[in-house]
Design an enzyme around this catalytic site. Structure first.
Site, PDB file in Angstrom:
ATOM      1  N   SER A   1     -32.664 -25.702 -33.551  1.00 22.18           N
ATOM      2  CA  SER A   1     -31.475 -26.354 -34.089  1.00 22.18           C
ATOM      3  C   SER A   1     -30.402 -26.478 -33.002  1.00 22.18           C
ATOM      4  O   SER A   1     -30.624 -27.129 -31.987  1.00 22.18           O
ATOM      5  CB  SER A   1     -30.975 -25.586 -35.313  1.00 22.18           C
ATOM      6  OG  SER A   1     -30.012 -26.321 -36.028  1.00 22.18           O
TER       7      SER A   1
ATOM      8  N   ASP B   1     -37.012 -33.295 -41.823  1.00 21.66           N
ATOM      9  CA  ASP B   1     -35.884 -32.381 -41.596  1.00 21.66           C
ATOM     10  C   ASP B   1     -34.714 -32.784 -42.500  1.00 21.66           C
ATOM     11  O   ASP B   1     -34.226 -33.906 -42.455  1.00 21.66           O
ATOM     12  CB  ASP B   1     -35.459 -32.451 -40.136  1.00 21.66           C
ATOM     13  CG  ASP B   1     -34.504 -31.343 -39.736  1.00 21.66           C
ATOM     14  OD1 ASP B   1     -33.758 -30.861 -40.610  1.00 21.66           O
ATOM     15  OD2 ASP B   1     -34.491 -30.968 -38.553  1.00 21.66           O
TER      16      ASP B   1
ATOM     17  N   HIS C   1     -36.352 -28.479 -41.801  1.00 21.41           N
ATOM     18  CA  HIS C   1     -35.644 -27.936 -40.639  1.00 21.41           C
ATOM     19  C   HIS C   1     -36.319 -26.671 -40.122  1.00 21.41           C
ATOM     20  O   HIS C   1     -36.327 -26.398 -38.926  1.00 21.41           O
ATOM     21  CB  HIS C   1     -34.194 -27.654 -41.010  1.00 21.41           C
ATOM     22  CG  HIS C   1     -33.317 -27.391 -39.833  1.00 21.41           C
ATOM     23  ND1 HIS C   1     -33.170 -28.286 -38.801  1.00 21.41           N
ATOM     24  CD2 HIS C   1     -32.524 -26.318 -39.515  1.00 21.41           C
ATOM     25  CE1 HIS C   1     -32.341 -27.784 -37.892  1.00 21.41           C
ATOM     26  NE2 HIS C   1     -31.943 -26.602 -38.291  1.00 21.41           N
TER      27      HIS C   1
END
Length: 807
Positions: free
Chosen positions: A664, A737, A771
């Protein structure tokens, strides 16, 4: 089109891979159970979580509806796998009772009664989510004719009498979902005319078509029902509608009801939809409409909605509502003497609301005292990232600041107040007279040592009751019946986390000179080590300084069988954070006495292949909160240089064989450092965002728009310097995601930019993953990719040519 063809071709020729057997053995070792603790601390409900479901389950159909992913078969959330094998454990004596569920069902959630004698459970079947109720004797049975509906929030709550349940269920006879039309009803259109900047912190999975709207109404509609678990009687309240929240008053005579209303926006999640806030009587009849709030699709960046928000019941009154309203238009950048006000309205709710408190900053948590009008109110000062705690007496109309500190402060942080439930299920501060129990992480330069304190509301003085043994990591789970009996979870580098019953005695002086209570301890659970082979891994917290004197730290992990003084290939893992000042940036996080466990495609698996790992590596971005990202690149390079220098100085790291990885925001860090430094031989960036200009109204904690700080947005976007990424870069991303800042397109574009400028790169797009990565096949494959990449480009890299060699 060419990019899509290349990716499609790669997908056709690729296959799922697995990491080495020693990695698979740890990956698929049994995990420790999930635990739901009874409020009285007398029982634990355990179940074995489904950690890595098969990809076939991830690939099951779903609907993306107004910010949530809905499983059309169960009516619950897509990607929620629950747990199996539920059982009860008595804290006194450790007696275990198995709870029986039908085959092929999974436990989703548990809600205890205040007295800890009964519990309600959400259970996933193949075609619905059922409601079960049990007690500590081992009785456990399904409530017939109930299919819970969790789409718009928690579907099960105990009513204040703690005998009956208030649930949201699928309306009986709902029928099939509306079928998709053969062709769309029309094009997708968005309009804009003179609107202000809006928050970018929105969900994905938004509505896109008229059919999506119909599906949303179908799956989000629920029936509010009162349930008697003893008789199984169901009493419907009101009619079917889109209820997002239903909460009973402490006396049980009123229901606070939030009901969504159209239009069904295609630009925001359901929590920003128009809604009415109503009060019903206990029979489900409308008494009063408190507010009718419009669609909130233009909330300022980092702002709040207009009108009343954050409704709740006063815990210590029969039926009194409190809520918060913005005084600055919801805009944190607007000039205002006060940001929020706290309002209160008593039953029968026919008069005018009273303003209780006017806050200079944004109001956060509200915690009621056990008696009188005491209210602990948290204010968050945005400019300084500062936390202010106030003590109000809402009956007397007084307010005073209790204490305040930086939100980033760890060493001097008093922790958070502990709460206890009243007989009606409402939670209040756990007190001893005017003193409040606090629980904190106990951060220090040596690592975290959790504690329990009693803090006076009058003087502010604290008495320490409990602090983790310096050789262990111990934290409070619950009070077990009395204030001197604690249920504690205890672990160390070699001891599995287990639950223990601690009895406090008289005050004594601990070896380090601190006054604490004497204690005796007895075990409650005896969980066994699921992966003893990784106990040979060593770890320690290492502190050092950046070139400018900023204190930093990392957790150093060394592989099994490490020979002291041997430089190893090394993996650095980090996640950048923003700080106002160096003193808080350098405060140590975590404990070297935590029991090492690996989850998902963790970077710690490199330890099983002979690498050293620098984990939790401090990567502070320093500066005024309004402009901190101006120095993003400069700070990251200085942070990384200091970490690498320290690891090399310790003799554990070969400076020619260091890789960097992050997930991330850590993925952005990885790409940035490859572009702006030559410290690393290769990088692995997962699920990152590499072009901040596609988020023009803010990213992470950046408060300015791109139009106010274009240079900052550009320097935080490594795609614009992809030609400088001359070390091999592996990009991994979930194909669906759900994080708004890290859409898969981000990795796709960076891959093309690096490849197109002659760099070495690889893009792995994981089907049906978000994610984070959950499916068994996905996690195994990511581990294989990561190990293969760093083995090729880090562990077995040729030594770099020195400047002298080049001459």
């Amino acid at each position: 089109m060419q990019t899509s063809f290349v990716l499609l071709l790669a997908a056709l020729t690729a296959s799922w891979q697995q990491p080495p057997p020693e990695v698979l053995e740890v990956l698929h070792a049994d995990d420790l159970p999930w635990v739901w603790t009874a409020p009285d601390g007398a029982h634990l409900l355990l179940a074995d979580g489904v950690i890595y479901p098969p990809l076939a389950e991830r690939a099951a159909p779903m609907h993306e509806l107004a910010g949530v992913r809905v499983d059309p078969t169960t009516g619950g959330f897509h990607g929620e796998w629950g747990a199996t094998g539920p059982r009860l454990v008595a804290v006194d004596g450790g007696r275990e009772i198995a709870l029986t569920l039908p085959e092929d069902t999974r436990l989703i959630d548990v809600s205890w009664t205040v007295d800890g004698q009964r519990f309600a459970a959400s259970v996933e079947y193949a075609d619905h989510i059922g409601l079960w109720v049990g007690d500590v004797s081992g009785a456990f049975a399904e409530i017939e004719d109930v299919a819970l509906n969790p789409v718009l929030g928690t579907p099960v709550r105990w009513l204040p009498d703690q005998q009956r349940l208030l649930i949201k269920r699928v309306p009986p006879g709902r029928g099939d979902a509306p079928p998709a039309p053969p062709i769309p009803a029309g094009p997708q259109i968005l309009d804009g005319a003179g609107e202000a900047a809006r928050s970018t912190y929105e969900a994905r999975n938004l509505l896109q078509t008229a059919h999506d709207e119909a599906l949303f109404v179908h799956f989000a509609t629920s029936q509010v029902t009162r349930v008697d678990p003893v008789t199984g009687k169901l009493n419907d309240l009101g009619g079917p509608d889109l209820y997002s929240w239903v909460s009973a008053s402490p006396d049980g005579r009123w229901l606070l009801v939030f009901r969504l209303a159209p239009p069904w926006s295609h630009e925001t999640g359901w929590w920003r939809f128009a809604h009415t806030i109503e009060l019903w009587n206990r029979k489900g009849k409308l008494s009063t409409t408190l507010a009718t709030l419009p669609l909130s699709d233009q909330v300022p960046p980092h702002g709040v909605t207009l009108g009343p928000r954050r409704f709740s019941w006063r815990a210590t009154a029969p039926a009194t509502l409190v809520w918060v309203e913005a005084l600055d238009g919801g805009d944190p950048s607007a000039e205002a003497d006060h940001r929020d006000k706290l309002m209160m309205l008593k039953a029968p709710f026919s008069g005018e609301a009273t303003e209780v408190f006017r806050a200079e900053h944004r109001i956060g948590a509200l915690r009621w005292g056990a008696e009188g009008g005491t209210l602990m109110l948290t204010e968050r000062e945005r400019v300084r990232r500062w936390r202010h705690e106030w003590l109000l007496d809402v009956d007397e109309g007084t307010a005073r600041r209790w204490f305040d500190l930086s939100e980033k402060e760890r060493y001097a942080n008093p922790g958070a107040p502990l709460m206890r439930p009243l007989d009606n299920g409402r939670w209040v501060l756990r007190q001893q007279g005017d003193r409040v129990y606090f629980r904190g992480s106990g951060a220090s330069p040596e690592g975290d040592r959790p504690f329990i304190d009693l803090k006076s509301m009058t003087t502010g003085d604290s008495e320490r009751l409990f602090r983790s043994d310096p050789a262990y990591y111990e934290r409070l789970v619950a009070f077990a019946g009395r204030e001197d009996r604690l249920l504690v979870r205890r672990e160390s580098e070699t001891e599995v986390p287990n639950y223990h019953l601690v009895t406090l005695g008289e005050t004594i002086e601990a070896p380090e000179g601190e006054a604490v209570r004497a204690r005796t301890m007895q075990p409650v659970t005896t969980f066994e080590d699921p992966a003893p082979q990784i106990r040979q891994i060593s770890k320690q917290i290492v502190t050092y300084e950046r070139a400018d004197g900023t204190p930093l730290s990392f957790h150093l992990y060394l592989p099994p069988g490490y020979q002291e003084g041997t430089p190893l290939p090394t993996v650095l893992y980090a996640y950048p954070l923003e700080y106002n000042d160096p003193s808080t940036a350098g405060q140590v996080r975590g404990s070297e006495h935590r029991f090492t466990r690996f989850w998902g495609p963790s970077h710690l698996y490199f330890l099983l292949q002979g690498y050293a790992v620098l984990d939790s590596t401090a990567m502070p971005v320093l500066g005024d909160p309004e402009t901190a990202f101006d120095s993003f690149v400069e700070d990251l390079v200085a942070d990384a240089e200091a970490a690498v220098a320290k690891a090399v100085e310790l003799g554990v790291t070969d400076p020619d064989r260091i890789g960097i990885t992050g997930h991330s925001h850590g993925g952005l860090m990885t790409a940035t450092l490859l572009a702006h430094s030559d410290l690393f031989r290769a990088g692995i960036a997962r699920s990152g965002g590499y072009n901040q200009t596609i988020r023009p109204f803010g990213f992470q904690t950046e408060r300015r728009t791109m139009y106010e700080a274009l240079e900052t947005y550009l320097q935080c976007s490594p795609i614009f310097v992809a030609d400088q990424i001359d070390e091999p870069l592996l990009l991994i991303h979930g194909a669906i995601d759900e994080n708004p800042g890290t859409i898969p397109y981000q990795s796709d574009r960076l891959f093309e930019a690096v490849r197109g400028t002659g760099g070495t790169t690889r893009l792995v797009m994981l089907p049906h993953e978000g994610h984070g990565y959950r499916a068994r096949e996905s996690v195994e494959h990511v581990l294989w990719e990561q190990l293969e990449w760093f083995d090729r480009y880090v562990k077995n890299a040729e030594p770099r040519e020195s400047a002298a060699d080049e001459e």
